[in-house]
Every structure is written in C-alpha cells, then in structure tokens.
Design a protein around this motif. Structure first.
Motif, PDB file in Angstrom:
ATOM      1  N   LEU A 103       0.826  -1.215   0.000  1.00  0.00           N
ATOM      2  CA  LEU A 103       0.000   0.000   0.000  1.00  0.00           C
ATOM      3  C   LEU A 103       0.858   1.262   0.000  1.00  0.00           C
ATOM      4  N   PHE A 111       0.375   3.990   3.242  1.00  0.00           N
ATOM      5  CA  PHE A 111      -1.005   3.672   2.852  1.00  0.00           C
ATOM      6  C   PHE A 111      -1.939   4.856   3.042  1.00  0.00           C
ATOM      7  N   LYS A 112      -1.534   5.826   3.843  1.00  0.00           N
ATOM      8  CA  LYS A 112      -2.428   6.954   4.126  1.00  0.00           C
ATOM      9  C   LYS A 112      -2.757   7.750   2.866  1.00  0.00           C
ATOM     10  N   PHE A 114      -3.882   6.554   0.152  1.00  0.00           N
ATOM     11  CA  PHE A 114      -5.120   6.040  -0.451  1.00  0.00           C
ATOM     12  C   PHE A 114      -6.311   6.884  -0.022  1.00  0.00           C
ATOM     13  N   ALA A 115      -6.346   7.212   1.263  1.00  0.00           N
ATOM     14  CA  ALA A 115      -7.478   7.977   1.773  1.00  0.00           C
ATOM     15  C   ALA A 115      -7.261   9.474   1.618  1.00  0.00           C
ATOM     16  N   SER A 221      -7.480  10.241  11.161  1.00  0.00           N
ATOM     17  CA  SER A 221      -8.018   8.950  10.728  1.00  0.00           C
ATOM     18  C   SER A 221      -9.419   8.728  11.259  1.00  0.00           C
ATOM     19  N   ARG A 226     -11.983   8.819   5.238  1.00  0.00           N
ATOM     20  CA  ARG A 226     -10.709   8.097   5.187  1.00  0.00           C
ATOM     21  C   ARG A 226     -10.918   6.613   5.412  1.00  0.00           C
ATOM     22  N   GLN A 230     -10.296   3.252   2.592  1.00  0.00           N
ATOM     23  CA  GLN A 230      -9.470   2.087   2.893  1.00  0.00           C
ATOM     24  C   GLN A 230     -10.230   0.767   2.765  1.00  0.00           C
ATOM     25  N   TYR A 233      -9.375  -1.544  -0.747  1.00  0.00           N
ATOM     26  CA  TYR A 233      -8.317  -2.521  -1.046  1.00  0.00           C
ATOM     27  C   TYR A 233      -8.514  -3.844  -0.323  1.00  0.00           C
ATOM     28  N   ASP A 259      -7.286   1.660   9.785  1.00  0.00           N
ATOM     29  CA  ASP A 259      -7.094   0.744   8.679  1.00  0.00           C
ATOM     30  C   ASP A 259      -7.814  -0.580   8.941  1.00  0.00           C
ATOM     31  N   ALA A 262     -11.552  -0.423   8.646  1.00  0.00           N
ATOM     32  CA  ALA A 262     -12.009  -0.492   7.258  1.00  0.00           C
ATOM     33  C   ALA A 262     -12.212  -1.955   6.840  1.00  0.00           C
ATOM     34  N   THR A 407       2.217  -1.239   5.097  1.00  0.00           N
ATOM     35  CA  THR A 407       1.663   0.103   5.231  1.00  0.00           C
ATOM     36  C   THR A 407       2.613   1.218   4.810  1.00  0.00           C
TER      37      THR A 407
END
Ligand SMILES: *Cc1c(COP(=O)(O)O)cnc(C)c1O
Length: 462
Positions: A103, A111-112, A114-115, A221, A226, A230, A233, A259, A262, A407
């Motif tokens: 991610l 990965f942050k 993505f959101a 978060s 957000r 997540q 994926y 995360d 989600a 991540t």
C-alpha cells in the motif's frame, strides 16, 4: 445515506457534511446509519476491474447524493493518478499461503495516501461548490501529516496545519512535511508525544468558538471518508485471491484502528473475511484490551515503528459502538471513564469484538528479525510497521489465505531496515533530492491557547 455519532448526541449528517466536519460535536465519531451490503455476485464482478472502478462500486452506496456518479468517477481518476504502480495496491506472495498487500506506491510512500488523496479531491470539489474556505488541522505520528500536506498543498480553499511530535518522526517523514513551499502549508513541531498532539487537536474541536471561527475541518483517521477509502483494497485484494468463493484473512499493523476498522466494514458489507488480526508494537493497548477486556492507558514508548506509537486508539470507538449494540450513551460513558485512564469492556461487547478481531504484539527484536527473515526468504524488504504485521500474521497462518497489509515503503525507515539487513533501502528517484531541500517548521508548546493564537495569526496573513 445518513451518518450518526457514536455518542448519540450530535446532529445526523450527509456524507459530505460528515467529511468536512471530522469529529462530531458531542465528541463522537460519525458512522453510517446502516452498512450497505454487496451481494456475492456484485463482489465477484469486481474481479479484473481497474482499482478506480472497483473503488467506485465499493464506495458509491456510502456517498448518497453528495456527489453525482460522474463527479465521483472524476474525483477517483484524479485521486489515484499520482500513484506509481498501475495496480495501485499490488499483492505479492511471501509464502505458501501468505500474501503482502503493498500500500506504499502513493506520493508519500505510505497507505495513508489512499485515503488522503481522495479526501483532498473531495474537499476541493465540495468547497468550490459551496464557495467556502476551511482550516484543516491534523495531528500525526508521521505519515498522516505528510499525506495530508501532499493532498492539500496549493489548494485554494484550504489552509493545512499539521502537528507532529518533535523529535519522534523519522527524518524523511519530517522532511516530507517541512519542505513543501506552498503558502497554505504549516508544519508545527509540538513539544510532546503523539497523544499530546492528538489531545490538543481534540481540544480545538471541542472549543466551538474557535472551531466555528476558523471553520475547522478534520482529516485525521477518525474522518469517515478516510476509513471508507481504505475499505476498497480489502475487496480488491480478497477478490484477486478468490473471494467471494473463498474466505481470506487479514493482518493489519495497527495504531489508531482506522485501517483495520475499514476491514471490519468490508466484512460487514459481505466480504467473506475469516480473521482480522490486530498487530501492535510494544504500544499494545489494543492487544491488552482484546486479551483482558481492560482498556488501560499507559505511557507511549518510542519504537522503530513510530506510526504505531499510540495509546489512545481513536477509531476503536467505532468498533465499541457496534459491540455495544450501537448504544451511544454506553460509548459516551466509556469515553468519560477513559479520562481517568481506563475502562472495562462489558462481557457481551468483548464477545462481539472477539467474533471479528484477534490480536498479537511484536517486540522490537521480533520486528527486526522479521525484516531479516522475510528478506532472506523472499527478497522483499519490509518497513518496520509491515514487519509487525508479518510477524503477528505468522502466528495465525492456516489454510485460509492470509493477507498482511504493508503500510509504508521501507525507505521511509532506513535506520531500522539497515539494522535488520545491513543495507539502506533507496528512496524512489523522484524523492532523492528531498533530504537536501530547506525546511520550514514552527516549534510550538504543548499548549492549547498558544496553538490557537498561532493558527489565527497565520490564517489572517494568508
Ligand atoms: C498510520 C500508520 C499505521 C497505523 O494505521 P492506523 O489506521 O492508525 O491503525 C501503520 N503503519 C503505518 C506506516 C502508518 O503510517
């Protein structure tokens, strides 16, 4: 689609309103009034789609009429255009039944993106439509801040202030926050730890005069948008391993519980998930809570996986809300008790939590050993957060395919990686000059009034 507060005492909002607000006015977090279901046929039909199209289908039911289909498709295509992998979230194999979901191919290598990239696009769209300007204040243990700055830098309708714990983020994380030159970006080094940053942020949201005066918006978060980004994926990775015809499990390196929550939403939507494994480092409040039912704050211990150095795990409140049968009063009471350091989760709620979640913890030595062993056996270089996930996942491997979320890119944490495998991972080419760029940062005391004054002054200058 309406959004309600986990403490049962704030107005219901639309998706766009909940996104712009962040924290509810009763101190709670927004959750959808109901979780939409996807049928097995709808899940199966995600196979082979682009990430963007899968994202559209998974998220669409949550958006209500906040965006039209065309607007939302446009937002999604801009959101993921800056990712450096065509699959956006590629899966690689670590062992016979163990997979790694990478991610970290977004602009800030965690990965942050993505959101955050998604809500950057959504904010811009919504604020332009409303002719409004907002002030975003975020607290970060390292990766949220750079992701937020990258998503909001240069936007017309937004000032973005990021609080990070001074001296407790990696050099690369700090550089990512302090080197952008855009006038609407403000990096603030707070004299305290991440929980102090998060506490001051909550204080600002609970000061309604300040909140309304600067039009405060939250992108931490806890922002529902957000969490929603997540969810996607979990679907794309599970479908590529045979869902909905086959169950999968996930192991998730966890700090603020966003995360992994989600993943829980994906399961509630109908994705056949066997286990959701909470993987923590030494800051293990979640693991202790799952083992004993006691949610007890301790001091934060700095580790080599700093983005998980958290004791109060904000999004856990959302899981508690469901585990308590969506009783907002019960959640409000637990959060009141937490002010004095601890609460005990009821037996019924623990049983509900254990139906969906299991947990484990990795020590610093185990984390380093996992980076080394994974490199030896596969050539894959893990960041220390991902290594916590892989270590804990190892205790739960069985006949169900296990997907561990990777991540962050290892190059964000070169010291830990070097300790483990004796070599420093390279930053991607487009980031190599960053370490030499000049920094712009203000040091701030752990004091609400001082912070509020600084923010008001900076906005007045812009
Ligand atoms: C933020 C972060 C985590 C923790 O994610 P949560 O949603 O807070 O649980 C784990 N790893 C990395 C690299 C992060 O940036």
């Amino acid at each position: 689609m309406k959004y309600i507060s986990t403490r049962g005492n704030a107005p219901d909002l639309s998706f766009a309103e909940a996104m712009l607000t962040g924290l509810a006015r009763d101190g709670g977090l927004y959750v959808p009034a109901e979780i939409p279901r996807m049928s097995a046929a709808e899940i199966a039909a995600l196979a082979g789609l682009s990430y963007e199209e899968a994202a559209f289908r998974v998220m669409r039911p949550f958006i209500g009429d906040s965006f039209t289909d065309d607007e939302f498709r446009g937002i999604l295509s801009r959101t993921y255009a800056g990712f450096r992998h065509a699959a956006r979230a590629p899966l690689v194999q670590l062992g016979p039944n163990h997979f790694l979901l990478e991610l970290f191919h977004g602009p800030t290598l965690a990965f942050k993106d993505f959101a955050m990239q998604l809500i950057g696009q959504m904010f811009e769209h919504e604020l332009e439509k409303r002719g409004e300007r907002v002030t975003i204040v975020g607290a970060t243990s390292g990766d949220t801040g750079s992701a937020a700055i990258e998503a909001f830098r240069g936007l017309d309708n937004v000032d973005v202030f990021i609080l990070f714990p001074e001296g407790r983020v990696s050099d690369i994380q700090r550089k990512q926050m302090t080197t952008p030159e855009d006038a609407n970006v403000h990096a603030l080094a707070l004299e305290g730890d991440f929980d102090d940053c998060q506490a001051r942020l909550k204080d600002m949201f609970n000061d309604f005069a300040f909140r309304d005066g600067v039009r405060l918006a939250g992108v931490n978060s806890i922002n529902w948008a957000r969490v929603l980004a997540q969810v996607v994926y979990y679907f794309t990775s599970a479908v590529s391993l045979g869902a909905p015809h086959r169950e999968v499990s996930f192991a998730v390196p966890t700090g603020n519980f966003g995360d992994i929550f989600a993943g829980y939403i994906a399961k509630r939507m109908g994705l056949p998930i066997n286990r959701l494994v909470i993987a923590t480092n030494r800051n293990d409040i979640l693991h202790r809570a799952m083992e004993t039912g006691a949610y007890t704050k301790e001091g934060v211990t700095p580790t080599i996986s700093p983005s998980m150095d958290i004791q109060v795990s904000s999004n856990f409140e959302r899981a508690l809300f469901d585990a308590y049968g969506r009783d907002g009063n019960a959640v409000a009471q637990l959060m009141e008790e937490l002010k004095s350091g601890a609460f005990t989760i009821s037996q019924g709620a623990m049983q509900a939590l254990r139906e969906d979640f299991t947990s484990g913890r990795a020590s610093e030595e185990e984390t380093l050993a996992t980076i080394r062993a994974t490199h030896d056996s596969t050539g894959e270089v893990l960041c220390p957060h991902s290594a916590v996930g892989v270590k804990v996942a190892g205790d739960y491997l069985d006949e169900t395919p296990m997907i561990t979320l990777a991540t962050a890119h290892p190059a964000k944490f070169p010291d830990a990686v070097e300790t483990a495998i004796g070599a420093r991972p390279d930053l991607p080419a487009h980031m190599r000059d960053m370490m030499a760029r000049p920094e712009r940062v203000s040091r701030v005391p752990n004091d609400l009034a001082a912070l509020q004054t600084l923010i008001k002054d900076r906005i007045a200058q812009n």
